[in-house]
Design a protein around this motif. Structure first.
Motif, PDB file in Angstrom:
ATOM      1  N   TYR A   1      29.694  31.561  38.671  1.00  0.00           N
ATOM      2  CA  TYR A   1      29.535  32.929  38.145  1.00  0.00           C
ATOM      3  C   TYR A   1      30.703  33.809  38.586  1.00  0.00           C
ATOM      4  O   TYR A   1      31.297  34.534  37.776  1.00  0.00           O
ATOM      5  N   GLN A   2      31.060  33.722  39.866  1.00  0.00           N
ATOM      6  CA  GLN A   2      32.164  34.533  40.363  1.00  0.00           C
ATOM      7  C   GLN A   2      33.490  34.113  39.744  1.00  0.00           C
ATOM      8  O   GLN A   2      34.340  34.969  39.426  1.00  0.00           O
ATOM      9  N   LEU A   3      33.681  32.802  39.575  1.00  0.00           N
ATOM     10  CA  LEU A   3      34.919  32.330  38.951  1.00  0.00           C
ATOM     11  C   LEU A   3      35.079  32.868  37.533  1.00  0.00           C
ATOM     12  O   LEU A   3      36.173  33.261  37.119  1.00  0.00           O
ATOM     13  N   THR A   4      33.976  32.877  36.785  1.00  0.00           N
ATOM     14  CA  THR A   4      34.029  33.374  35.409  1.00  0.00           C
ATOM     15  C   THR A   4      34.466  34.829  35.377  1.00  0.00           C
ATOM     16  O   THR A   4      35.341  35.220  34.579  1.00  0.00           O
ATOM     17  N   TYR A   5      33.876  35.662  36.220  1.00  0.00           N
ATOM     18  CA  TYR A   5      34.241  37.077  36.228  1.00  0.00           C
ATOM     19  C   TYR A   5      35.662  37.282  36.748  1.00  0.00           C
ATOM     20  O   TYR A   5      36.380  38.172  36.276  1.00  0.00           O
ATOM     21  N   ALA A   6      36.065  36.474  37.717  1.00  0.00           N
ATOM     22  CA  ALA A   6      37.432  36.598  38.232  1.00  0.00           C
ATOM     23  C   ALA A   6      38.453  36.321  37.131  1.00  0.00           C
ATOM     24  O   ALA A   6      39.478  36.999  37.027  1.00  0.00           O
ATOM     25  N   LYS A   7      38.161  35.316  36.282  1.00  0.00           N
ATOM     26  CA  LYS A   7      39.073  34.990  35.182  1.00  0.00           C
ATOM     27  C   LYS A   7      39.098  36.106  34.137  1.00  0.00           C
ATOM     28  O   LYS A   7      40.150  36.454  33.610  1.00  0.00           O
ATOM     29  N   ARG A   8      37.913  36.659  33.839  1.00  0.00           N
ATOM     30  CA  ARG A   8      37.825  37.649  32.761  1.00  0.00           C
ATOM     31  C   ARG A   8      38.254  39.039  33.199  1.00  0.00           C
ATOM     32  O   ARG A   8      38.922  39.764  32.456  1.00  0.00           O
ATOM     33  N   SER A   9      37.815  39.433  34.396  1.00  0.00           N
ATOM     34  CA  SER A   9      37.917  40.838  34.782  1.00  0.00           C
ATOM     35  C   SER A   9      38.616  41.079  36.108  1.00  0.00           C
ATOM     36  O   SER A   9      38.809  42.226  36.494  1.00  0.00           O
ATOM     37  N   GLY A  10      38.927  40.016  36.829  1.00  0.00           N
ATOM     38  CA  GLY A  10      39.607  40.196  38.097  1.00  0.00           C
ATOM     39  C   GLY A  10      38.715  40.629  39.237  1.00  0.00           C
ATOM     40  O   GLY A  10      39.194  41.029  40.302  1.00  0.00           O
ATOM     41  N   HIS A  11      37.387  40.556  39.031  1.00  0.00           N
ATOM     42  CA  HIS A  11      36.452  40.847  40.126  1.00  0.00           C
ATOM     43  C   HIS A  11      35.378  39.772  40.143  1.00  0.00           C
ATOM     44  O   HIS A  11      35.300  38.926  39.254  1.00  0.00           O
ATOM     45  N   GLY A  12      34.541  39.796  41.161  1.00  0.00           N
ATOM     46  CA  GLY A  12      33.581  38.717  41.376  1.00  0.00           C
ATOM     47  C   GLY A  12      32.262  38.864  40.671  1.00  0.00           C
ATOM     48  O   GLY A  12      31.325  38.104  40.967  1.00  0.00           O
TER      49      GLY A  12
END
Length: 381
Positions: free
Chosen positions: A229-240
């Motif tokens: 879940y955190q990886l997905t947001y890091a890729k999309r938005s730069g946050h966890g």
């Protein structure tokens, strides 16, 4: 006479009382879900999501509840009003705070006004439609927004002064397919071959998929899910991501019957995961992530496994989440979703009303054009 109260924490009402009104089938208005958002810190005043839930009483008895928030930004809503906020700013006015009746970070249609007795809907809606704007003005809020209501409820808000807005999503419906082969039999030959090729490619890459429900999900699998879940947001938005790990672990403890986890593994190593929620009729796809990319694995994990689960469990509807035109060619029908809006400023309200009228025509045309992209045989399209 209906009297309204606004509470700044879901814990102000005990779970049994809340769930007696909101119900225990649709997962996102359950006390346990909203409580997990608050106790984990995912929603709070410092996050721009101040709980401000509406409680309606008649003769001291609760007749309605509405999850409600004071918002100081427009993140996590999925009904995009950034252009409205920008217009306010350009004219030297404040769009925030605003009042939002919604489920945080959850673009899934369902009840927003929860009633003890559906026969009282008209009276209660009329009272709330009068009181909410007055309350917004009193607290200095620019507007009131009700997101992802059921179509008939959204239409009922319109004559009460809440403008309607529509938007597209892509949902799967069981048309008595029986099983996945029956679903594929409804496709045109070329589209059917394409989908089978995608599924075959996943298997040929040595990937195995497993569906786990509720208490079957181990702590280690929850930790893997949250990492993804955190990886997905890091890729999309730069946050966890908006949601902390404590939110998911609390749900695992308090409402496991609503949780469906799809895990993809390569050998003994988990490589991808998708978290779904469910009720008696619908599967809701919510979160996806992976630690390694594989061809077509996203489609298999997030869509095809969900469809198979629905067919096996007798669920008639699969809402896989917002956005994604690529869902259409995989059998997800373009549909309209609905929200309602009241703005205090008369000039801005008139401008937004014209905008919504124009937008509605574009959305209707888009849905017609998008439906022509469905993979079904011509007579079923």
């Amino acid at each position: 006479m209906v009297e309204l109260e606004f509470i700044n924490a879901i814990s102000a009402i005990d779970a049994a009382t809340w769930n007696a009104i909101a119900g225990q089938d649709y997962p996102f208005t359950r006390h346990e879900f909203l409580q997990a958002l608050e106790s984990s810190g995912a929603v709070a005043a410092d996050k721009g999501w101040q709980p401000h839930h509406l409680v309606a009483r008649r003769d001291e008895q609760i007749v309605a509840l509405m999850p409600l928030y004071i918002k100081t930004h427009s993140y996590g809503e999925y009904v995009f009003d950034w252009s409205w906020a920008d217009a306010y700013q350009r004219h030297g006015r404040s769009y925030y705070p605003k009042l939002l009746a919604a489920i945080p970070f959850t673009p899934a249609t369902g009840p927003r006004l929860c009633l003890a007795n559906d026969a009282e809907r008209e009276d209660v809606m009329r009272a709330i439609a009068s009181a909410l704007p007055a309350h917004a003005r009193q607290m200095g809020a620019s507007s009131v927004h009700i997101l992802f209501s059921k179509p008939e409820v959204s239409s009922a808000w319109q004559p009460l002064g809440f403008m309607q807005r529509s938007g597209p999503q892509y949902h799967w419906f069981d048309r008595d397919y029986g099983d996945f082969d029956g679903f594929l039999a409804s496709f045109s030959s070329r589209k059917r071959k394409t989908l089978r090729k995608e599924r075959k490619a996943v298997a040929e890459q040595g990937l195995d998929l497993q569906i786990l429900c509720g208490s079957e999900i181990s702590p280690a699998q929850w930790r893997f899910f949250f990492h993804c879940y955190q990886l997905t947001y890091a890729k999309r938005s730069g946050h966890g991501g908006y949601l902390p790990e404590a939110f998911f672990t609390q749900l695992a403890a308090t409402m496991p019957e609503h949780l469906v986890l799809v895990i993809a593994s390569h050998g003994d190593e988990p490589v991808a995961v998708a978290l779904n929620f469910r009720d008696q009729h619908t599967l809701y796809g919510r979160y996806w992530g992976c630690v390694r990319e594989y061809e077509f694995l996203h489609f298999e994990t997030c869509y095809y496994q969900g469809i198979e689960y629905c067919l096996r469990e007798g669920l008639r509807h699969f809402d896989p989440g917002a956005q994604g035109e690529h869902k259409i060619q995989r059998g997800f029908t373009p549909i309209a979703t609905y929200s309602n809006h009241w703005l205090a400023d008369a000039d801005f309200s008139a401008a937004v009303a014209q905008f919504l009228d124009d937008e509605k025509l574009h959305i209707a045309k888009y849905l017609r054009d998008a439906s022509a992209m469905l993979p079904f045989k011509q007579e079923e399209a």
